[in-house]
Design an enzyme around this catalytic site. Structure first.
Site, PDB file in Angstrom:
ATOM      1  N   LYS A 199       0.831  -1.226   0.000  1.00 59.63           N
ATOM      2  CA  LYS A 199       0.000   0.000   0.000  1.00 59.63           C
ATOM      3  C   LYS A 199       0.854   1.260   0.000  1.00 59.63           C
ATOM      4  O   LYS A 199       0.352   2.359   0.107  1.00 59.63           O
ATOM      5  CB  LYS A 199      -0.943  -0.005   1.226  1.00 59.63           C
ATOM      6  CG  LYS A 199      -1.930  -1.150   1.231  1.00 59.63           C
ATOM      7  CD  LYS A 199      -3.048  -0.894   2.239  1.00 59.63           C
ATOM      8  CE  LYS A 199      -2.832  -1.638   3.517  1.00 59.63           C
ATOM      9  NZ  LYS A 199      -3.924  -1.462   4.493  1.00 59.63           N
ATOM     10  N   LYS A 216       2.357   2.593   2.178  1.00 55.49           N
ATOM     11  CA  LYS A 216       2.064   3.428   3.370  1.00 55.49           C
ATOM     12  C   LYS A 216       3.198   3.234   4.375  1.00 55.49           C
ATOM     13  O   LYS A 216       3.550   2.109   4.723  1.00 55.49           O
ATOM     14  CB  LYS A 216       0.759   2.967   4.042  1.00 55.49           C
ATOM     15  CG  LYS A 216      -0.516   3.415   3.370  1.00 55.49           C
ATOM     16  CD  LYS A 216      -1.716   3.031   4.256  1.00 55.49           C
ATOM     17  CE  LYS A 216      -3.017   3.586   3.735  1.00 55.49           C
ATOM     18  NZ  LYS A 216      -4.141   3.290   4.664  1.00 55.49           N
TER      19      LYS A 216
HETATM   20  N1  C2G Z   1     -12.365   4.718   7.379  1.00 60.63           N
HETATM   21  C1  C2G Z   1     -13.590   5.388   7.527  1.00 60.63           C
HETATM   22  N2  C2G Z   1     -13.602   6.732   7.594  1.00 60.63           N
HETATM   23  C2  C2G Z   1     -12.448   7.448   7.511  1.00 60.63           C
HETATM   24  C3  C2G Z   1     -11.214   6.787   7.366  1.00 60.63           C
HETATM   25  C4  C2G Z   1     -11.195   5.397   7.304  1.00 60.63           C
HETATM   26  O1  C2G Z   1     -14.648   4.741   7.607  1.00 60.63           O
HETATM   27  N3  C2G Z   1     -12.510   8.822   7.588  1.00 60.63           N
HETATM   28  C5  C2G Z   1     -12.382   3.255   7.305  1.00 60.63           C
HETATM   29  C6  C2G Z   1     -11.831   2.728   5.983  1.00 60.63           C
HETATM   30  O2  C2G Z   1     -12.841   2.743   4.988  1.00 60.63           O
HETATM   31  C7  C2G Z   1     -11.418   1.313   6.379  1.00 60.63           C
HETATM   32  C8  C2G Z   1     -11.007   1.463   7.853  1.00 60.63           C
HETATM   33  O3  C2G Z   1     -11.551   2.717   8.309  1.00 60.63           O
HETATM   34  O4  C2G Z   1     -12.535   0.429   6.303  1.00 60.63           O
HETATM   35  C9  C2G Z   1      -9.514   1.482   8.032  1.00 60.63           C
HETATM   36  O5  C2G Z   1      -8.985   2.511   7.211  1.00 60.63           O
HETATM   37  P1  C2G Z   1      -7.440   2.419   6.782  1.00 60.63           P
HETATM   38  O6  C2G Z   1      -6.611   2.208   7.990  1.00 60.63           O
HETATM   39  O7  C2G Z   1      -7.149   3.550   5.851  1.00 60.63           O
HETATM   40  O8  C2G Z   1      -7.431   1.041   5.980  1.00 60.63           O
HETATM   41  P2  C2G Z   1      -6.976   0.783   4.475  1.00 60.63           P
HETATM   42  O9  C2G Z   1      -5.618   1.346   4.255  1.00 60.63           O
HETATM   43  O10 C2G Z   1      -8.089   1.200   3.618  1.00 60.63           O
HETATM   44  O11 C2G Z   1      -6.772  -0.813   4.478  1.00 60.63           O
HETATM   45  O12 C2G Z   1      -7.316  -5.263   2.928  1.00 60.63           O
HETATM   46  C10 C2G Z   1      -7.960  -4.030   3.183  1.00 60.63           C
HETATM   47  C11 C2G Z   1      -6.974  -2.953   3.571  1.00 60.63           C
HETATM   48  O13 C2G Z   1      -6.099  -3.415   4.578  1.00 60.63           O
HETATM   49  C12 C2G Z   1      -7.717  -1.702   4.044  1.00 60.63           C
END
Ligand code: C2G
Length: 134
Positions: free
Chosen positions: A45, A47
């Site tokens: 990712k 990240k």
């Molecule tokens: N999320 C949310 N609102 C936000 C930010 C994040 O609802 N303002 C949700 C995202 O949609 C996700 C969860 O919080 O469902 C975790 O977000 P992230 O840590 O950014 O996860 P991500 O990088 O999208 O990883 O295999 C799937 C991936 O690992 C998802």
């Protein structure tokens, strides 16, 4: 006992994450979070997390909605996780809508919940770095 799973990085934990976890837990009785490892985040990712996996895991384990935290090490593990943990419902935020519908073939309900619009880890990092610069 209805078992729910969700996946994510959860770095710089914020209320958007909590909102998601709260609503996901409300869909069942037991919730597992598959937390992206540092390696998975970087390799898959691009990240670079502020907090290490161990610290992010501690944060999540302190949240009342979370019952178990497991490592997310690759994109493919979702199918085996669903089997191994007897998952009934797979939940992700709306930015992933449609991306995991294939999991329905493994007998789980796939639910995409709306994101909390005005907050993100990226925005937090930007705002904090600007503030520091002044
Ligand atoms: N999320 C949310 N609102 C936000 C930010 C994040 O609802 N303002 C949700 C995202 O949609 C996700 C969860 O919080 O469902 C975790 O977000 P992230 O840590 O950014 O996860 P991500 O990088 O999208 O990883 O295999 C799937 C991936 O690992 C998802």
């Amino acid at each position: 006992m209805k078992r729910v799973i969700t996946y994510g990085t959860f770095d710089l934990l914020h209320y958007g994450h909590i909102n998601l976890l709260k609503r996901a837990k409300a869909l069942g009785d037991y919730m597992i979070v598959a937390l992206s490892t540092d390696e998975f985040n970087w390799n898959e990712k691009q990240k670079k997390c502020y907090f290490t996996y161990e610290i992010r895991k501690q944060f999540l384990e302190a949240i009342r909605y979370v019952d178990l935290v497991i490592p997310e090490e690759n994109w493919e593990q979702k199918v085996s996780d669903i089997k191994e943990y007897h998952i009934d419902t797979f939940v992700m935020g709306g930015d992933w809508t449609g991306k995991f519908d294939y999991l329905k073939d493994n007998g789980v309900e796939v639910v995409y919940l709306s994101r909390t619009p005005e907050i993100s880890t990226t925005k937090l990092k930007k705002n904090l770095s600007c503030r520091h610069a002044k």
